[in-house]
Design an enzyme around this catalytic site. Sequence first.
Site, PDB file in Angstrom:
ATOM      1  N   THR A 103      56.524  51.154 -45.390  1.00 47.43           N
ATOM      2  CA  THR A 103      56.374  51.785 -43.832  1.00 47.43           C
ATOM      3  C   THR A 103      56.788  50.979 -42.613  1.00 47.43           C
ATOM      4  OG1 THR A 103      54.753  52.737 -42.376  1.00 47.43           O
ATOM      5  CG2 THR A 103      53.827  51.240 -43.965  1.00 47.43           C
ATOM      6  N   GLU A 106      55.261  50.840 -40.260  1.00 47.53           N
ATOM      7  CA  GLU A 106      53.741  50.152 -39.640  1.00 47.53           C
ATOM      8  C   GLU A 106      53.656  48.765 -40.120  1.00 47.53           C
ATOM      9  OE1 GLU A 106      50.671  51.357 -38.245  1.00 47.53           O
ATOM     10  OE2 GLU A 106      52.020  52.793 -37.396  1.00 47.53           O
ATOM     11  N   TYR A 147      45.848  49.815 -43.242  1.00 47.73           N
ATOM     12  CA  TYR A 147      46.814  50.584 -43.914  1.00 47.73           C
ATOM     13  C   TYR A 147      48.165  49.845 -44.044  1.00 47.73           C
ATOM     14  CZ  TYR A 147      50.816  53.847 -44.476  1.00 47.73           C
ATOM     15  OH  TYR A 147      51.930  54.332 -44.624  1.00 47.73           O
ATOM     16  N   LYS A 153      50.142  47.864 -47.316  1.00 47.96           N
ATOM     17  CA  LYS A 153      51.153  48.285 -47.656  1.00 47.96           C
ATOM     18  C   LYS A 153      52.192  46.870 -47.469  1.00 47.96           C
ATOM     19  CE  LYS A 153      52.002  52.731 -47.850  1.00 47.96           C
ATOM     20  NZ  LYS A 153      52.605  53.563 -49.153  1.00 47.96           N
TER      21      LYS A 153
HETATM   22  P1  NAP Z   1      50.908  62.259 -47.653  1.00 49.02           P
HETATM   23  O1  NAP Z   1      51.246  63.533 -47.399  1.00 49.02           O
HETATM   24  O2  NAP Z   1      49.553  61.594 -47.227  1.00 49.02           O
HETATM   25  O3  NAP Z   1      50.727  62.238 -49.471  1.00 49.02           O
HETATM   26  C1  NAP Z   1      50.068  61.319 -50.163  1.00 49.02           C
HETATM   27  C2  NAP Z   1      49.958  61.514 -51.535  1.00 49.02           C
HETATM   28  O4  NAP Z   1      49.359  60.661 -52.419  1.00 49.02           O
HETATM   29  C3  NAP Z   1      49.167  62.790 -51.802  1.00 49.02           C
HETATM   30  O5  NAP Z   1      49.901  63.358 -52.851  1.00 49.02           O
HETATM   31  C4  NAP Z   1      47.752  62.440 -52.234  1.00 49.02           C
HETATM   32  O6  NAP Z   1      47.282  63.375 -53.221  1.00 49.02           O
HETATM   33  C5  NAP Z   1      48.336  61.178 -53.032  1.00 49.02           C
HETATM   34  N1  NAP Z   1      46.989  60.081 -53.213  1.00 49.02           N
HETATM   35  C6  NAP Z   1      46.381  59.716 -52.041  1.00 49.02           C
HETATM   36  N2  NAP Z   1      45.414  58.939 -52.724  1.00 49.02           N
HETATM   37  C7  NAP Z   1      45.739  58.796 -53.936  1.00 49.02           C
HETATM   38  C8  NAP Z   1      45.075  57.982 -55.247  1.00 49.02           C
HETATM   39  N3  NAP Z   1      44.093  57.355 -55.091  1.00 49.02           N
HETATM   40  N4  NAP Z   1      45.565  58.222 -56.343  1.00 49.02           N
HETATM   41  C9  NAP Z   1      46.714  59.337 -56.575  1.00 49.02           C
HETATM   42  N5  NAP Z   1      47.284  59.772 -55.701  1.00 49.02           N
HETATM   43  C10 NAP Z   1      46.849  59.668 -54.279  1.00 49.02           C
HETATM   44  O7  NAP Z   1      51.978  61.092 -47.666  1.00 49.02           O
HETATM   45  P2  NAP Z   1      53.650  61.523 -47.356  1.00 49.02           P
HETATM   46  O8  NAP Z   1      53.632  61.546 -45.685  1.00 49.02           O
HETATM   47  O9  NAP Z   1      54.007  62.258 -48.379  1.00 49.02           O
HETATM   48  O10 NAP Z   1      53.967  59.882 -47.638  1.00 49.02           O
HETATM   49  C11 NAP Z   1      54.369  59.358 -48.781  1.00 49.02           C
HETATM   50  C12 NAP Z   1      54.353  57.945 -48.876  1.00 49.02           C
HETATM   51  O11 NAP Z   1      55.209  57.283 -47.896  1.00 49.02           O
HETATM   52  C13 NAP Z   1      52.995  57.241 -48.609  1.00 49.02           C
HETATM   53  O12 NAP Z   1      52.649  56.421 -49.497  1.00 49.02           O
HETATM   54  C14 NAP Z   1      52.996  56.839 -47.411  1.00 49.02           C
HETATM   55  O13 NAP Z   1      52.430  55.705 -47.065  1.00 49.02           O
HETATM   56  C15 NAP Z   1      54.791  56.395 -47.193  1.00 49.02           C
HETATM   57  N6  NAP Z   1      55.082  56.657 -45.773  1.00 49.02           N
HETATM   58  C16 NAP Z   1      55.192  57.721 -45.279  1.00 49.02           C
HETATM   59  C17 NAP Z   1      55.579  58.009 -43.773  1.00 49.02           C
HETATM   60  C18 NAP Z   1      55.688  59.338 -43.138  1.00 49.02           C
HETATM   61  O14 NAP Z   1      55.898  59.263 -41.878  1.00 49.02           O
HETATM   62  N7  NAP Z   1      55.429  60.376 -43.820  1.00 49.02           N
HETATM   63  C19 NAP Z   1      56.378  56.894 -43.469  1.00 49.02           C
HETATM   64  C20 NAP Z   1      56.121  55.528 -44.102  1.00 49.02           C
HETATM   65  C21 NAP Z   1      55.733  55.595 -45.204  1.00 49.02           C
HETATM   66  P3  NAP Z   1      46.292  64.438 -52.673  1.00 49.02           P
HETATM   67  O15 NAP Z   1      47.129  65.398 -52.128  1.00 49.02           O
HETATM   68  O16 NAP Z   1      45.395  64.898 -53.555  1.00 49.02           O
HETATM   69  O17 NAP Z   1      45.614  63.999 -51.356  1.00 49.02           O
HETATM   70  N1  GDD Z   2      47.034  61.377 -35.803  1.00 46.00           N
HETATM   71  C1  GDD Z   2      46.754  61.300 -34.437  1.00 46.00           C
HETATM   72  N2  GDD Z   2      46.100  62.101 -33.993  1.00 46.00           N
HETATM   73  N3  GDD Z   2      47.776  60.284 -33.782  1.00 46.00           N
HETATM   74  C2  GDD Z   2      47.651  60.309 -32.322  1.00 46.00           C
HETATM   75  C3  GDD Z   2      46.731  61.429 -31.836  1.00 46.00           C
HETATM   76  C4  GDD Z   2      45.712  62.295 -32.459  1.00 46.00           C
HETATM   77  O1  GDD Z   2      45.105  62.887 -31.970  1.00 46.00           O
HETATM   78  N4  GDD Z   2      46.864  61.248 -30.465  1.00 46.00           N
HETATM   79  C5  GDD Z   2      47.843  60.271 -30.294  1.00 46.00           C
HETATM   80  N5  GDD Z   2      48.209  59.664 -31.463  1.00 46.00           N
HETATM   81  C6  GDD Z   2      49.130  58.800 -31.519  1.00 46.00           C
HETATM   82  C7  GDD Z   2      48.449  57.494 -32.688  1.00 46.00           C
HETATM   83  O2  GDD Z   2      47.797  56.654 -31.819  1.00 46.00           O
HETATM   84  C8  GDD Z   2      50.113  56.997 -32.779  1.00 46.00           C
HETATM   85  O3  GDD Z   2      50.495  56.305 -31.886  1.00 46.00           O
HETATM   86  C9  GDD Z   2      51.028  58.275 -32.942  1.00 46.00           C
HETATM   87  O4  GDD Z   2      50.540  59.447 -32.385  1.00 46.00           O
HETATM   88  C10 GDD Z   2      51.530  58.482 -34.230  1.00 46.00           C
HETATM   89  O5  GDD Z   2      50.480  58.853 -34.886  1.00 46.00           O
HETATM   90  P1  GDD Z   2      50.328  59.561 -36.574  1.00 46.00           P
HETATM   91  O6  GDD Z   2      51.010  60.660 -36.289  1.00 46.00           O
HETATM   92  O7  GDD Z   2      48.978  59.631 -36.983  1.00 46.00           O
HETATM   93  O8  GDD Z   2      51.505  58.500 -37.332  1.00 46.00           O
HETATM   94  P2  GDD Z   2      51.423  56.822 -37.427  1.00 46.00           P
HETATM   95  O9  GDD Z   2      52.734  56.401 -36.855  1.00 46.00           O
HETATM   96  O10 GDD Z   2      50.125  56.406 -37.237  1.00 46.00           O
HETATM   97  O11 GDD Z   2      51.487  56.810 -38.904  1.00 46.00           O
HETATM   98  C11 GDD Z   2      52.513  57.517 -39.785  1.00 46.00           C
HETATM   99  O12 GDD Z   2      53.556  56.937 -39.692  1.00 46.00           O
HETATM  100  C12 GDD Z   2      53.864  55.722 -40.497  1.00 46.00           C
HETATM  101  C13 GDD Z   2      54.994  55.149 -40.458  1.00 46.00           C
HETATM  102  O13 GDD Z   2      55.358  54.511 -39.305  1.00 46.00           O
HETATM  103  C14 GDD Z   2      52.103  57.854 -41.156  1.00 46.00           C
HETATM  104  O14 GDD Z   2      52.688  58.819 -41.795  1.00 46.00           O
HETATM  105  C15 GDD Z   2      51.739  56.386 -42.078  1.00 46.00           C
HETATM  106  O15 GDD Z   2      51.760  56.893 -43.582  1.00 46.00           O
HETATM  107  C16 GDD Z   2      53.327  56.068 -41.907  1.00 46.00           C
HETATM  108  O16 GDD Z   2      53.383  54.833 -42.837  1.00 46.00           O
END
Ligand code: NAP
Ligand code: GDD
Length: 348
Positions: free
Chosen positions: A134, A136, A157, A161
């Site tokens: 990520t 992050e 988190y 990672k």
């Molecule tokens: P997500 O929607 O939160 O999905 C997470 C998945 O992990 C779900 O299938 C969840 O299962 C499963 N999981 C959680 N805890 C687990 C455990 N203890 N054992 C096995 N499975 C578990 O996340 P996503 O947005 O698809 O992201 C996919 C991956 O990319 C994650 O590793 C995330 O950290 C990484 N990532 C995401 C973003 C982003 O912006 N989306 C950016 C950078 C990296 P349940 O459905 O049962 O909860």
């Molecule tokens: N969730 C959330 N809820 N975020 C908020 C809110 C709120 O009410 N208000 C403001 N924010 C701001 C957070 O403080 C952050 O700066 C930004 O919105 C984005 O928050 P999220 O959407 O929760 O995503 P993230 O950037 O913290 O994390 C996501 O992206 C990462 C990659 O950069 C997640 O998908 C992580 O799993 C992923 O690694």
Amino acid sequence: MRRALITGITGQDGSYLTEMLLTKGYEIHGIIRRASTFNTDRIDHLYLDPHSPEARMFLHYGDLSDGPGLRRILEEVQPDEVYNLAAQSHVAVSFMQPEYTTDIDGLGTLRLLEAIRDYCGRTGHDLRFYQAGTSEMFGSSPPPQSEATPFHPRSPYAAAKVMAHHLVRNYREAYDLFACNGILFNHESERRGETFVTRKITRAATRIKLGLQDKLYLGNLDSRRDWGHAKDYVEAMWLTLQRDQPDDYVVATGEAYSVREFVERVFARLELDWHEYVEIDPRYFRPVEVEHLRGDARKARHELGWKPKVGIDELVACMVDSDLELARQERILKDAGHSVAYRGIAGD
Ligand code: NAP
Ligand code: GDD
């Protein structure tokens, strides 16, 4: 037929990756957690009874906290590619559950890598491994962030990672494993979890539009994120594993917008003035913030031939339109006298 094993198949990315790999002819094996309620909404449309000769997606109970279970699944499936997408992926929640988050996102990756090392060493099989890292991890390192930018994680988190990222590199160097890291910037979609900020905004704004909700409470509106569409990002995952050599790639659009700008775009599409509906609630501020993420994905562009197809306007449009349809359905049920439970959670 190539076989892929996907952890996190029920998540946003897992569902898109499965769709994409099925169209490429793969057989898919996904790891799901046992839950007291169904947690397969995002992949239900892909599911066929495993007895059917057409079935190409199979689900296995498992958890990244359970090393022996992962080993058993690996032996059973004998995959060609493993995508590690499972994680406790919510940054704010990681401050509330730091030990659990580190166990799953950091140690969980190690459990999987160890299982793969043993399996490959013992059977002589080769497989390719993808780790969903990520942006992050960059934390407070200023943008634009590339593969050469130092990590400065700002949450449990992100720290977990970073641990996983280094373990993947270590297993590549030490055991010659085809193991790759993606450094994925934020990617969203109609299937995004409801407590991430983009989906929280599109869901609330569309409900406000249809008179189902009065206010939207948010935290920091100033942070800037590089938001793409998840469909594009799973393509980059697959491309990474098709290379001759394993490597690590930043995946990003290269454009960043503030949370405030995202709010403005969403409410404008619905012809609403956001100032009338959005309020700040300090509970949504994090102990420390990642202020500005904007990726430099030139390496992925040159070596993988990858570039994002969906920009911010299209992303906003598809998320708003999809949530507006859900809000319409909710409105119809309400108007017909049904009590509809609002699924929301406090604290994140
Ligand atoms: P997500 O929607 O939160 O999905 C997470 C998945 O992990 C779900 O299938 C969840 O299962 C499963 N999981 C959680 N805890 C687990 C455990 N203890 N054992 C096995 N499975 C578990 O996340 P996503 O947005 O698809 O992201 C996919 C991956 O990319 C994650 O590793 C995330 O950290 C990484 N990532 C995401 C973003 C982003 O912006 N989306 C950016 C950078 C990296 P349940 O459905 O049962 O909860
Ligand atoms: N969730 C959330 N809820 N975020 C908020 C809110 C709120 O009410 N208000 C403001 N924010 C701001 C957070 O403080 C952050 O700066 C930004 O919105 C984005 O928050 P999220 O959407 O929760 O995503 P993230 O950037 O913290 O994390 C996501 O992206 C990462 C990659 O950069 C997640 O998908 C992580 O799993 C992923 O690694």
